[in-house]
Design a protein around this motif. Structure first.
Motif, mmCIF file in Angstrom:
data_model
loop_
_atom_site.group_PDB
_atom_site.id
_atom_site.type_symbol
_atom_site.label_atom_id
_atom_site.label_comp_id
_atom_site.label_asym_id
_atom_site.label_seq_id
_atom_site.Cartn_x
_atom_site.Cartn_y
_atom_site.Cartn_z
ATOM 1 N N CYS A 251 0.915 -0.957 -0.071
ATOM 2 C CA CYS A 251 0.095 0.014 0.086
ATOM 3 C C CYS A 251 0.760 1.342 -0.213
ATOM 4 O O CYS A 251 0.551 2.353 -0.781
ATOM 5 N N LYS A 252 1.903 1.299 0.741
ATOM 6 C CA LYS A 252 2.602 2.517 1.050
ATOM 7 C C LYS A 252 3.394 2.719 -0.616
ATOM 8 O O LYS A 252 3.543 3.956 -0.923
ATOM 9 N N SER A 253 3.836 1.687 -1.129
ATOM 10 C CA SER A 253 4.655 1.869 -2.437
ATOM 11 C C SER A 253 3.665 2.324 -3.562
ATOM 12 O O SER A 253 4.260 3.058 -4.527
ATOM 13 N N TYR A 254 2.364 2.263 -3.141
ATOM 14 C CA TYR A 254 1.483 2.791 -4.179
ATOM 15 C C TYR A 254 0.628 4.151 -3.736
ATOM 16 O O TYR A 254 -0.272 4.720 -4.191
ATOM 17 N N ASN A 255 0.870 4.582 -2.571
ATOM 18 C CA ASN A 255 0.413 5.729 -1.715
ATOM 19 C C ASN A 255 -1.276 5.286 -1.501
ATOM 20 O O ASN A 255 -1.918 6.432 -1.569
ATOM 21 N N ILE A 256 -1.466 4.222 -0.886
ATOM 22 C CA ILE A 256 -3.004 3.730 -0.873
ATOM 23 C C ILE A 256 -2.958 3.781 0.769
ATOM 24 O O ILE A 256 -2.212 2.983 1.541
ATOM 25 N N PRO A 257 -3.793 4.320 1.478
ATOM 26 C CA PRO A 257 -3.969 4.203 2.865
ATOM 27 C C PRO A 257 -4.339 2.941 3.203
ATOM 28 O O PRO A 257 -5.084 2.498 2.713
ATOM 29 N N PHE A 258 -3.775 2.443 4.401
ATOM 30 C CA PHE A 258 -3.634 1.260 5.088
ATOM 31 C C PHE A 258 -4.594 1.241 6.290
ATOM 32 O O PHE A 258 -4.277 1.663 7.320
ATOM 33 N N ILE A 259 -5.897 0.603 6.288
ATOM 34 C CA ILE A 259 -6.713 0.447 7.386
ATOM 35 C C ILE A 259 -6.848 -0.682 8.025
ATOM 36 O O ILE A 259 -6.811 -1.928 7.436
ATOM 37 N N VAL A 260 -6.894 -0.907 9.491
ATOM 38 C CA VAL A 260 -6.917 -2.328 10.192
ATOM 39 C C VAL A 260 -8.294 -2.394 10.653
ATOM 40 O O VAL A 260 -8.726 -1.453 11.079
ATOM 41 N N ASN A 261 -8.881 -3.481 10.345
ATOM 42 C CA ASN A 261 -10.202 -3.985 10.934
ATOM 43 C C ASN A 261 -10.209 -4.219 12.446
ATOM 44 O O ASN A 261 -9.203 -5.296 12.601
ATOM 45 N N ASP A 262 -10.862 -3.472 13.168
ATOM 46 C CA ASP A 262 -10.914 -4.154 14.810
ATOM 47 C C ASP A 262 -9.573 -4.092 15.574
ATOM 48 O O ASP A 262 -9.782 -3.851 16.708
#
Length: 219
Positions: A69-80
């Motif tokens: 995700c970081k390499s494509y600049n996509i935010p990374f969300i964690v469930n729960d």
């Protein structure tokens, strides 16, 4: 880090991909990278269900997917899993009504993105008051991905929220595909979140691209 702006978050929610290893027929890393190349705008790591990874294995997978995700600049969300999100410095978390209270989570995560699932007006108003940045609304259509999913409610609740004057960013979830995504946007959602529409696709990149096209058509 300042609180995320609503206009930026609405763009992030357009094509919101949720996935963990139990959801994939191919390697999770390959599925995620293909989905990003197809046009997803946000990713949520949801490692739940039969055969899900635990402990160190879950952590390592989260880190590998976060790196992509970081390499494509996509935010990374964690469930729960708030502790995991903080350990790896994820961009945010998403919680359901059965998880830790949203106001307590907000205190733990500071200005990271906080998404909360809501199924009625009371839950929506409570989540907003507790500091939610966006609401996950659903299930819109019938779904088998989540075993304890509530009954599908169509797009009526989305319309109700907007008619009530609630303007927080909203994302629809539950049974959404490229063929039924546009009405979700027209009803008031800023985007759609999907699991199997991408993770079970033979070509995740093409599936993501079709979803993005359907969302943009509904705007």
């Amino acid at each position: 880090m300042e609180r995320i702006r609503d206009d930026y978050l609405r763009e992030l929610l357009r094509v919101y991909f949720i996935m963990g290893s139990p959801n994939c027929y191919q390697a999770s890393e390959a599925v995620l990278e293909a989905a990003i190349q197809g046009g997803i705008t946000l990713f949520q790591f949801r490692e739940k269900g039969k055969g899900c990874l635990q402990g160190e294995e879950k952590l390592r997978l989260a880190q590998r997917l976060q790196t992509i995700c970081k390499s494509y600049n996509i935010p990374f969300i964690v469930n729960d899993d708030i502790e995991l999100a903080l350990e790896i410095d994820a961009d945010g978390v998403h919680i359901g009504q059965e998880d830790e209270p949203a106001d307590a989570v907000r205190i733990k995560i500071g200005h990271k993105i906080l998404g909360v699932s809501a199924h009625n007006l009371t839950e929506a108003e409570k989540a907003i008051a507790a500091g939610a940045d966006y609401l996950g609304i659903g299930p819109i259509y019938p779904t088998t991905t989540k075993e304890d999913a509530k009954a599908a409610q169509g797009i009526s609740f989305l319309k109700e929220l907007r008619q009530t004057g609630i303007d927080i960013p909203l994302v629809g979830i539950g049974g959404i595909t490229a063929s039924n995504a546009s009405p979700v946007i027209r009803a008031g959602a800023d985007g759609v979140s999907v699991i199997t529409a991408i993770s079970h696709a033979e070509d995740p990149k093409a599936a993501a691209r079709l979803l993005r096209e359907a969302v943009l058509a509904g705007i």
